[in-house]
Design an enzyme around this catalytic site. Structure first.
Site, mmCIF file in Angstrom:
data_model
loop_
_atom_site.group_PDB
_atom_site.id
_atom_site.type_symbol
_atom_site.label_atom_id
_atom_site.label_comp_id
_atom_site.label_asym_id
_atom_site.label_seq_id
_atom_site.Cartn_x
_atom_site.Cartn_y
_atom_site.Cartn_z
ATOM 1 N N GLY A 247 0.807 -1.217 0.000
ATOM 2 C CA GLY A 247 0.000 0.000 0.000
ATOM 3 C C GLY A 247 0.835 1.259 0.000
ATOM 4 O O GLY A 247 0.355 2.324 0.404
ATOM 5 N N GLY A 248 2.091 1.161 -0.452
ATOM 6 C CA GLY A 248 2.923 2.343 -0.608
ATOM 7 C C GLY A 248 3.316 3.022 0.684
ATOM 8 O O GLY A 248 3.663 4.207 0.689
ATOM 9 N N SER B 165 4.756 -5.347 -2.567
ATOM 10 C CA SER B 165 4.934 -3.913 -2.770
ATOM 11 C C SER B 165 5.638 -3.300 -1.554
ATOM 12 O O SER B 165 6.772 -3.659 -1.264
ATOM 13 C CB SER B 165 3.580 -3.257 -3.057
ATOM 14 O OG SER B 165 3.741 -1.953 -3.540
#
Length: 527
Positions: free
Chosen positions: A133-134, A219
């Site tokens: 989720g960055g 991610s």
């Protein structure tokens, strides 16, 4: 009597007691931690028990905001672990995130555990998963990260909440001066580390083997997993690591002074008044602070070389062999970026391709064009897609497995995930029909397949082929967690990265060489 046997007796006694008291309580399970007695819920169709929302640290509120996580407090009586708790502070950003959290709060440092009810074979391997989720969104309650199916396959599975955005990654000179180690930031990574330490101390009670903990993530979670392998206090706890799209070996880490300067700008931008001190910032309610940070453009902050969690740049730490030399399974998706990011609204042709490259690489655009060749529109779309994928996250993933393999002894396994995910159901797209225009597997598309969660995440039109791909991908992952090697006699052979090969994961997996990739990344890194 061993600790495991003692725990089993407590479990059995409490379970029988629950059965005698009420038929409504038959599908529960108890464990006794130093923090207190915990009640989980059995999922009978899978033979799995889940424990949700277990605190692994004190709530990072008030004076504990922007401090390293503190050991959790004990509770009285029986804690009912059937609630995922709160997700950490974040804005609603990504449509594919389906939360089961009970709300949002700074009081969010919890983890969730799924374990087989029956485990007569002894302690089981453990998977600790960090969400993506960055570093600005995500939660351990998301459907796609559910650990029940992995647990039904003999893997004790843990998902971890960690602080996000300015709450998790703010560096500031005042914070550095009060930290005791001269640095700041990385609170989200320190949260993950605290959860990992908690798991190592407690997972045996849930049937897990503390000496066989594999950490993983996608991610930002993959970046986190790679970073944990460089953190001195995490290294001894890691038996293996899985990275899905991303690593700390890229643009996702900044020097302390740079992060502190950004922190000063943040404090000045969000505080309405002359006092921009950390004390004043700690007095701003969490919801208001999140809103101000977003409005001022400080929604996303990156990890920092803080002198505690990260002692130096990742490149130097790998070169100095200061990392967890453990088996790695890592890779990327075929469409991490899209050709539209390069071409925008222009026609896809060679002229516009070169013009776009010239904007990105004024002095080297012809060299880049040679690295990503194409003539027809179809070829140019794929070339642009590869370039934008590399610039976003694929190159950093490659750099990680290359550095670990060059400086360590453990085997590594590299993949390219290339199965196109089906369309999202229209009900989740505002009622509109959804057309698949992807040329490959988009960023995050592999998560449900690897974790066996197609049936848990209902937002896509899963087909028979999706289940076939998931069956293979999940088995590779399970094998790796259990043995450090993804292979068994039932699967297509996956050679180690040290043989200069990778596996293309699709309906019919395929092994290909990586020399052209290596040449591309070496050339790209020199630009």
């Amino acid at each position: 009597m061993s600790q495991f046997a003692s725990v089993f007796v407590v479990l059995l006694t409490l379970f029988l007691f629950a059965c005698e008291q009420s038929s409504d309580e038959i599908e529960v399970n108890f464990v006794e931690l130093k923090q207190g007695l915990l009640k989980g819920r059995i999922i009978p169709q899978l033979g799995v028990v889940s424990f949700r929302g277990i605190p692994y640290a004190q709530p990072p509120i008030a004076d504990l905001r922007w401090r390293a996580p503190k050991a959790p407090q004990p509770w009285k009586g029986v804690k009912n672990a059937d609630d995922f708790g709160h997700k950490c502070m974040q804005n609603a950003l990504f449509s594919d995130m389906q939360f089961r959290a009970s709300g949002m709060s700074e009081d969010c440092l919890v983890l969730n555990i799924w374990s087989p009810v029956e485990r007569s074979a002894g302690p089981l391997p453990v998977l600790v998963y960090f969400y993506g989720g960055g570093f600005i969104a995500g939660d351990g309650s998301e459907n796609r990260y559910d650990g029940a199916d992995m647990a039904s396959n003999g893997v004790v599975t843990v998902t971890v909440n960690y602080r996000l955005g300015v709450f998790g990654f703010l560096a500031h000179p005042e914070l550095s001066s009060e930290s005791g180690y001269g640095g700041s930031g990385n609170y989200g990574l320190l949260d993950q580390q605290a959860a990992l330490i908690w798991v190592a101390k407690n997972i045996e009670i849930f049937g897990g083997d503390p000496s066989k903990i594999t950490i993983a993530g996608e991610s930002a979670g993959s970046i986190s997993a790679s970073a944990q392998t460089l953190a001195p206090d995490s290294i001894p706890l890691i038996a293996g690591v899985v990275g899905e799209s991303g690593s700390i070996m890229g643009r996702f880490v900044t020097p302390l002074l740079q992060s502190e300067r950004q922190g000063i700008l943040f404090a000045e931008a969000v505080h309405e008044g002359e006092d921009a001190s950390i004390v004043a910032l700690r007095n701003i309610p969490a919801e208001e602070l999140l809103a101000r940070a977003s409005e001022a453009g400080f929604e996303q902050l990156m990890p920092t070389i803080d002198g505690k969690f990260l002692l130096d740049s990742p490149q130097k730490l790998f070169a100095q062999k200061k990392f967890a030399d453990v088996p790695i399974l890592a890779g990327v998706n075929s469409q991490e970026g899209s050709f539209q990011q390069l071409f925008a609204e222009t026609e896809v042709n060679q002229e516009n391709f070169l013009l776009a490259l010239q904007q990105l690489y004024p002095d080297a655009y012809e060299r880049v064009a040679a690295l990503y060749p194409g003539e027809t529109p179809e070829q140019l779309k794929l070339a642009a897609q590869d370039l934008m994928s590399d610039r976003f996250i694929s190159e950093s993933t490659w750099n990680w497995i290359e550095a670990a393999s060059a400086n360590g002894k453990a085997d590594s396994y590299y993949y390219l995930y290339d199965h196109v995910r089906p369309a999202m159901k229209s009900i989740y797209n505002g009622g509109a029909d959804v057309e698949i225009t992807d040329l490959g597997a988009v960023h995050s598309a592999e998560i449900e397949y690897f974790l066996g969660n197609l049936d848990v995440n209902h937002i896509y039109h899963w087909e028979k082929e999706d289940h076939q791909v998931s069956l293979v991908a999940q088995q590779y992952l399970i094998n790796f967690i259990k043995t450090g090697n993804p292979n068994n006699e039932m699967l297509p052979d996956w050679p180690s990265f040290q043989t200069n090969q990778q596996l293309i994961i699709k309906l019919q997996p395929e092994v290909v060489g990586v020399e052209k990739l290596r040449q591309r990344y070496q050339a790209l890194s020199s630009l």
